[in-house]
Design an enzyme around this catalytic site. Sequence first.
Site, short mmCIF file in Angstrom:
data_model
loop_
_atom_site.label_atom_id
_atom_site.label_comp_id
_atom_site.label_asym_id
_atom_site.label_seq_id
_atom_site.Cartn_x
_atom_site.Cartn_y
_atom_site.Cartn_z
CB CYS A 60 -7.84 1.79 9.01
SG CYS A 60 -6.72 2.28 7.68
CG HIS A 102 -5.53 -3.32 8.07
ND1 HIS A 102 -6.82 -3.03 8.44
CD2 HIS A 102 -4.94 -2.13 7.77
CE1 HIS A 102 -7.00 -1.73 8.35
NE2 HIS A 102 -5.88 -1.16 7.95
CD GLU A 103 -1.07 -1.77 7.44
OE1 GLU A 103 -1.10 -0.94 6.50
OE2 GLU A 103 -1.64 -1.58 8.53
CG HIS A 106 -4.00 0.09 3.43
ND1 HIS A 106 -4.92 1.09 3.23
CD2 HIS A 106 -4.01 -0.18 4.76
CE1 HIS A 106 -5.46 1.42 4.40
NE2 HIS A 106 -4.94 0.66 5.34
ZN LIG Z 1 -5.36 0.66 7.28
#
Ligand SMILES: [Zn+2]
Length: 108
Positions: A60, A102-103, A106
């Site tokens: 990341c 993954h995003e 966030h």
């Molecule tokens: Zn990330």
Amino acid sequence: MFDVMYKTDGIGLSAAQVGMNIQLMVFNPAGERGEGEEIVLVNPVVQKATKKKLLCYEGCSSFPGIFADVERPASVKIDARDIKGARFRFNLSKLPARVFQHEFDHLQ
Ligand SMILES: [Zn+2]
């Protein structure tokens, strides 16, 4: 956001990572400007995720130099809007599914 993503050798970036508290992410699994497809998602929602999960080594840009195996659904069906507000749905699998999830984490 694409400029920041390419400069940090990323393949995805969420608005939260650049100080914006909005539901927006960009990604390009090719990781190179002019290659692959630049995708912008606004207000993304996961509609469905496969029970089948895959383990993959992830990093990341918010934590440079740290990598770990992360288990995620193999594919996801998502609902989102583009930057003009048009709604669309599609299925993601393989690397695009991994980057999206993954995003999405966030943004949550
Ligand atoms: Zn990330």
